[in-house]
Scaffold this motif. Structure first.
Motif, mmCIF file in Angstrom:
data_model
loop_
_atom_site.group_PDB
_atom_site.id
_atom_site.type_symbol
_atom_site.label_atom_id
_atom_site.label_comp_id
_atom_site.label_asym_id
_atom_site.label_seq_id
_atom_site.Cartn_x
_atom_site.Cartn_y
_atom_site.Cartn_z
ATOM 1 N N PRO A 266 47.575 53.411 44.190
ATOM 2 C CA PRO A 266 47.623 54.519 45.154
ATOM 3 C C PRO A 266 48.368 55.711 44.576
ATOM 4 C CG PRO A 266 49.224 52.849 45.751
ATOM 5 C CD PRO A 266 48.463 52.304 44.580
ATOM 6 N N TRP B 127 49.285 61.404 54.871
ATOM 7 C CA TRP B 127 47.925 61.807 54.531
ATOM 8 C C TRP B 127 47.684 63.211 55.040
ATOM 9 C CZ3 TRP B 127 48.475 57.994 58.380
ATOM 10 C CH2 TRP B 127 47.998 58.329 59.646
ATOM 11 N N ALA C 122 54.203 56.495 54.913
ATOM 12 C CA ALA C 122 52.939 56.942 54.307
ATOM 13 C C ALA C 122 52.602 58.347 54.795
ATOM 14 C CB ALA C 122 51.802 55.986 54.678
ATOM 15 N N ASN D 54 44.606 66.179 56.081
ATOM 16 C CA ASN D 54 43.243 66.330 56.559
ATOM 17 C C ASN D 54 42.918 67.819 56.631
ATOM 18 O OD1 ASN D 54 40.744 65.764 57.809
ATOM 19 N ND2 ASN D 54 41.668 66.257 59.780
ATOM 20 N N VAL E 50 53.706 56.354 49.965
ATOM 21 C CA VAL E 50 52.317 56.316 49.532
ATOM 22 C C VAL E 50 51.511 57.433 50.200
ATOM 23 C CG1 VAL E 50 51.510 54.739 51.358
ATOM 24 C CG2 VAL E 50 50.396 54.719 49.112
ATOM 25 N N LYS E 51 50.533 57.970 49.433
ATOM 26 C CA LYS E 51 49.614 58.965 49.983
ATOM 27 C C LYS E 51 48.284 58.280 50.261
ATOM 28 C CE LYS E 51 49.423 63.216 48.288
ATOM 29 N NZ LYS E 51 49.379 64.337 47.292
ATOM 30 N N ILE E 52 47.890 58.301 51.488
ATOM 31 C CA ILE E 52 46.625 57.667 51.848
ATOM 32 C C ILE E 52 45.506 58.680 51.637
ATOM 33 C CG2 ILE E 52 45.309 56.641 53.741
ATOM 34 C CD1 ILE E 52 48.025 55.628 54.821
ATOM 35 N N THR E 53 44.624 58.365 50.708
ATOM 36 C CA THR E 53 43.562 59.319 50.357
ATOM 37 C C THR E 53 42.168 58.747 50.612
ATOM 38 O OG1 THR E 53 43.668 58.516 48.080
ATOM 39 C CG2 THR E 53 44.950 60.489 48.608
ATOM 40 N N GLU F 285 39.821 54.775 50.958
ATOM 41 C CA GLU F 285 39.845 53.349 50.656
ATOM 42 C C GLU F 285 40.072 53.137 49.160
ATOM 43 O OE1 GLU F 285 37.224 49.373 51.695
ATOM 44 O OE2 GLU F 285 36.537 51.350 52.299
ATOM 45 N N LEU F 286 41.060 52.312 48.840
ATOM 46 C CA LEU F 286 41.365 52.055 47.429
ATOM 47 C C LEU F 286 40.348 51.103 46.826
ATOM 48 C CD1 LEU F 286 45.253 51.524 47.286
ATOM 49 C CD2 LEU F 286 43.928 53.420 46.333
#
Lengths: 192, 198
Positions: B67, B109, B107, B111, B55-58, B60-61
């Motif tokens: 996701p 992400w 996961a 920045n 999963v890519k944390i981008t 708050e869903l």
């Protein structure tokens, strides 16, 4: 004969009032600093001012700057259950600011003037450890003492070559153990 | 006197110009972090499950929002590397997370940080912009983080509990470098020998 000729009496620095000196400095960390950065520092400079006060005694101030740097091999560092691996880039700037006194061993009128010196003051240390995109930084001021052995060789009435071996000893502060290093200095001194 | 001052000043400038630099290559900035629960008995367990997508944390869903996931082939390459390391430590993969002793959540992400360098004199007198010692510019870099979390649940736990975390962080280059990622995943398991099962 040649040796003796070096001590031919001439007008001396001690007879003159004061001089300024700029020196290139090579340093080697000892103690905690040596453990942190074992590589020699080839980046350093020292500015000195001395003024004759009485006989063979000269007093003044020292302002130095020594940059220590070492790139460590990839390694793993663990504290408790946490481990962090990567290449560390370690930097330490040491800026000694000292009140100093030099005592000429031989006649103050010799061409070659060996001396012993002491200093008291502070060393500003700026230690940075870079790992990945992160930096850990500590920058304490530490009370410091300096011992010194050196000589001045008079080139002319107004200028001399100066060579000195110095040992700086900083004392433990809140965030860092005492930082100490040995330095070899070579430079010029000019009568003011 | 003025000449001496310039001489002293030039020495200081020279000192600054030869100040040591840091990393030269992207991979020199890669770091691997691990942490674990030292009271947890990994050796007595033996099965784990893992999602087939990273999963890519981008952010708050929103409710009902799916996701994003890492694209192929990077997704499969990273999962294969994780699984080979878990197998080497004695773990057996199961498809159903409800039956597994532990679940491994991967996961990522990114920045992006942007730095602005201003020419200090532009604000004062626009004529000096871009002249001599600098010019207005914008530079940015993007860091990427890949996190693997081993989670345990069951009757003994009120909520799922994290018992191991492996995190890889580095500066992202323009292209995906499978060797960098694989090396970092290997390192995370290498520095976690306590994960070994009987």
């Amino acid at each position: 004969m040649i040796f003796c000729s070096l001590f031919i009496t001439t007008k001396s620095y001690a007879q003159q009032e004061s001089y300024m000196s700029l020196q290139y400095s090579v340093s080697f960390g000892t103690g905690d600093l040596g453990d942190y950065i074992s590589a020699a520092s080839w980046r350093g400079a020292l500015l000195e001012y001395r003024s004759a006060v009485k006989g063979k005694l000269m007093v003044g101030v020292d302002l130095g700057w020594n940059v220590f740097y070492e790139k460590k091999d990839y390694d793993t560092y663990s504290v408790g259950t946490e481990s962090l691996s990567g290449i560390q880039y370690r930097y330490q700037n040491a800026v000694p600011i000292l009140v100093a006194a030099d005592y000429l061993i031989l006649s103050s009128e010799s061409l070659v003037k060996p001396y012993v010196g002491l200093g008291i003051g502070t060393i500003y240390n700026e230690r940075s450890t870079d790992m990945g995109m992160y930096r850990w930084k500590e920058n304490p001021w530490q009370f410091a003492l300096k011992g010194e052995l050196g000589l001045l060789y008079e080139l002319s009435y107004r200028s001399s070559v100066k060579f000195a071996a110095k040992y700086y000893n900083g004392f433990k502060s809140n965030s860092l153990d005492g930082q100490s290093y040995f330095s070899l200095n070579l430079g010029m001194a000019w009568v003011l | 006197m003025k000449k001496k001052f310039i001489f002293y000043l030039s020495i200081i400038v020279l000192m600054g110009s030869c100040y040591p630099n840091g990393a030269d290559y992207y991979e020199e900035l890669d770091i691997v972090y691990t942490d674990y629960d030292d009271e947890f008995d990994f050796a007595s367990l033996g099965t784990y499950s893992i999602p087939d997508q990273i999963v890519k944390i981008t952010g708050e869903l929103l409710e009902g929002e799916d996701p994003e996931f890492v694209k192929e082939p990077q997704n499969s390459q990273m999962l294969a590397k994780i699984e080979s390391n878990m197998t080497a430590l004695g773990w057996t993969k199961t498809e159903d997370p409800a039956e597994a002793d532990l679940v491994l959540f991967p996961a990522v992400w990114t920045n992006t940080t942007i730095y602005y360098w201003y020419d200090y004199w532009c604000w004062y007198y626009p004529y000096y912009c871009g002249w001599g010692w600098g010019y207005p510019s914008v530079s940015s870099y993007t860091t990427g983080t890949f996190v693997m979390t081993l989670v345990v649940d069951g009757d003994n736990y009120i909520d799922p509990a994290r018992v191991w975390t492996g995190a890889v962080n580095g500066l992202l280059s323009g292209s995906y470098n499978v060797t960098r990622v694989n090396n970092a995943i290997d390192q995370a398991f290498k520095q976690s020998p306590y994960l070994k099962t009987n």
